[in-house]
Design an enzyme around this catalytic site. Structure first.
Site, PDB file in Angstrom:
ATOM      1  CB  THR A  42      -0.921   0.039   1.247  1.00 32.24           C
ATOM      2  OG1 THR A  42      -1.634  -1.185   1.326  1.00 32.24           O
ATOM      3  CG2 THR A  42      -1.907   1.194   1.176  1.00 32.24           C
ATOM      4  CG  LEU A  43       1.159   3.525   2.791  1.00 29.80           C
ATOM      5  CD1 LEU A  43       1.163   3.927   4.262  1.00 29.80           C
ATOM      6  CD2 LEU A  43       0.706   4.695   1.929  1.00 29.80           C
ATOM      7  N   GLY A  96      -5.377  -3.094   5.289  1.00 31.95           N
ATOM      8  CA  GLY A  96      -6.142  -3.230   4.052  1.00 31.95           C
ATOM      9  C   GLY A  96      -7.602  -3.545   4.349  1.00 31.95           C
ATOM     10  CD  GLU A 125       8.439  -6.707   4.095  1.00 39.18           C
ATOM     11  OE1 GLU A 125       8.239  -7.246   2.996  1.00 39.18           O
ATOM     12  OE2 GLU A 125       7.557  -6.111   4.719  1.00 39.18           O
TER      13      GLU A 125
HETATM   14  P1  ADP Z   1       2.516  -2.275   3.486  1.00 39.56           P
HETATM   15  O1  ADP Z   1       3.974  -2.406   3.806  1.00 39.56           O
HETATM   16  O2  ADP Z   1       1.835  -3.580   3.260  1.00 39.56           O
HETATM   17  O3  ADP Z   1       2.249  -1.252   2.425  1.00 39.56           O
HETATM   18  P2  ADP Z   1       2.001  -0.464   5.725  1.00 39.56           P
HETATM   19  O4  ADP Z   1       2.722  -0.790   6.980  1.00 39.56           O
HETATM   20  O5  ADP Z   1       2.541   0.657   4.920  1.00 39.56           O
HETATM   21  O6  ADP Z   1       1.819  -1.770   4.839  1.00 39.56           O
HETATM   22  O7  ADP Z   1       0.473  -0.171   6.114  1.00 39.56           O
HETATM   23  C1  ADP Z   1      -0.519   0.056   5.143  1.00 39.56           C
HETATM   24  C2  ADP Z   1      -1.779   0.511   5.860  1.00 39.56           C
HETATM   25  O8  ADP Z   1      -1.535   1.771   6.499  1.00 39.56           O
HETATM   26  C3  ADP Z   1      -2.963   0.774   4.954  1.00 39.56           C
HETATM   27  O9  ADP Z   1      -3.674  -0.416   4.704  1.00 39.56           O
HETATM   28  C4  ADP Z   1      -3.779   1.778   5.765  1.00 39.56           C
HETATM   29  O10 ADP Z   1      -4.642   1.117   6.683  1.00 39.56           O
HETATM   30  C5  ADP Z   1      -2.731   2.523   6.579  1.00 39.56           C
HETATM   31  N1  ADP Z   1      -2.398   3.880   6.090  1.00 39.56           N
HETATM   32  C6  ADP Z   1      -1.752   4.822   6.831  1.00 39.56           C
HETATM   33  N2  ADP Z   1      -1.590   5.951   6.154  1.00 39.56           N
HETATM   34  C7  ADP Z   1      -2.153   5.773   4.935  1.00 39.56           C
HETATM   35  C8  ADP Z   1      -2.317   6.590   3.785  1.00 39.56           C
HETATM   36  N3  ADP Z   1      -1.889   7.858   3.749  1.00 39.56           N
HETATM   37  N4  ADP Z   1      -2.912   6.053   2.705  1.00 39.56           N
HETATM   38  C9  ADP Z   1      -3.353   4.786   2.715  1.00 39.56           C
HETATM   39  N5  ADP Z   1      -3.233   3.963   3.780  1.00 39.56           N
HETATM   40  C10 ADP Z   1      -2.650   4.436   4.887  1.00 39.56           C
END
Ligand code: ADP
Length: 268
Positions: free
Chosen positions: A10-11, A124, A71
């Site tokens: 996601t991020l 998610g 990771e």
């Molecule tokens: P991943 O490494 O799988 O991308 P993260 O630790 O970055 O996971 O967490 C992703 C989650 O963080 C998203 O599913 C959402 O719930 C939350 N989140 C926090 N900030 C945001 C943002 N600005 N946009 C979207 N999701 C966000």
């Protein structure tokens, strides 16, 4: 300069050091081109290390060659670094729980981590169910709306069942998430109440799975990281309260969401 990147589902989380300064920044994974452009343009001959599921895709978009690392090991390294920096003692044999898009649980002992469990319930789930239940899509709006919500309108507590009688366990515990069904037809709960309950559901599931793994491995401290905790005091409070109820010690690190990125940076 040095750049550590955790490119998740996601991020994209970035930790960097340049001269004497250090900083953090994140991007949506779907805005990967924007992230790549920022890295290319804002840093002068950087060393780059990338981790996470999308590390290969991101590396292919960069002109600068980048190292990649595993990771889970990077995350452990980052947690260790942040805990030292923030003077938090994790003790020997602790659990870390990464509440990202999904949830991953790891046991750390003797400087090594082992993945001991996980759950598809994570950040998610919050975004997906929030959209399906309320039509809201923006993370910050969802989290802020939930802050004004009342779970009591949606969840069935133990005391709701034991009307007048003394319950055998705390009446304050959730008997059934989203289970206050008798109230629902004709009086649909407000979006704020639904979202507060959704965050409660996610927090309680994460804690139940995590504290069971902690008991199984004889661990006391549970370090909760991941961007799902970011700007989300309700989730953090739920996780803190329920972890303590289970007799374990919850730990939240500042910038814990950047653990993987910090670990990648430290691998350079
Ligand atoms: P991943 O490494 O799988 O991308 P993260 O630790 O970055 O996971 O967490 C992703 C989650 O963080 C998203 O599913 C959402 O719930 C939350 N989140 C926090 N900030 C945001 C943002 N600005 N946009 C979207 N999701 C966000």
């Amino acid at each position: 300069s040095k750049i550590g990147i955790d490119a998740g589902g996601t991020l994209i989380k970035v930790a960097y050091t340049e001269n004497e300064s250090a900083g953090y920044r994140s991007f949506r994974s779907r805005d990967m081109d924007e992230a790549a452009a920022w890295i290319e343009n804002d840093f002068d001959h950087p060393s780059i290390c990338i981790t996470g599921g999308k590390s290969k895709v991101l590396a292919s978009k960069l002109h600068t060659s980048a190292m990649t690392v595993v990771e889970f090991d990077a995350t452990m390294k980052g947690i260790d670094f942040l805990a030292h920096e923030q003077e938090r003692t994790l003790g020997d044999g602790y659990l870390f729980v990464n509440v990202g898009t999904g949830t991953s649980i790891h046991y750390v002992i003797d400087g090594r981590q082992e993945r001991v469990g996980g759950s598809g319930i994570g950040g998610g789930t919050l975004l997906g169910l929030a959209y399906l239940l309320t039509g809201m899509r923006d993370y910050d709006t969802i989290v802020q709306t939930a802050g004004d919500g009342d779970r009591g309108q949606v969840d069935l507590k133990v005391r709701d069942i034991f009307e007048g009688a003394l319950p055998p366990i705390s009446g304050d515990l959730t008997a059934s998430n989203f289970g206050k069904t008798e109230m629902m037809p004709g009086r649909t709960p407000a979006n704020a109440d639904i979202l507060a309950s959704l965050i409660g559901l996610i927090g309680e599931v994460v804690v139940t799975v995590s504290t069971n793994m902690a008991a199984h491995n004889n661990a006391d401290a549970i370090v909760y990281i991941g961007s799902s905790l970011r700007s989300n005091p309700l989730l953090q409070e739920t996780i803190e309260t329920y972890t303590k109820l289970a007799g374990k010690t919850p730990i939240f690190l500042d910038n814990g969401a950047y653990s993987g990125a910090v670990g990648a940076l430290l691998s350079l």
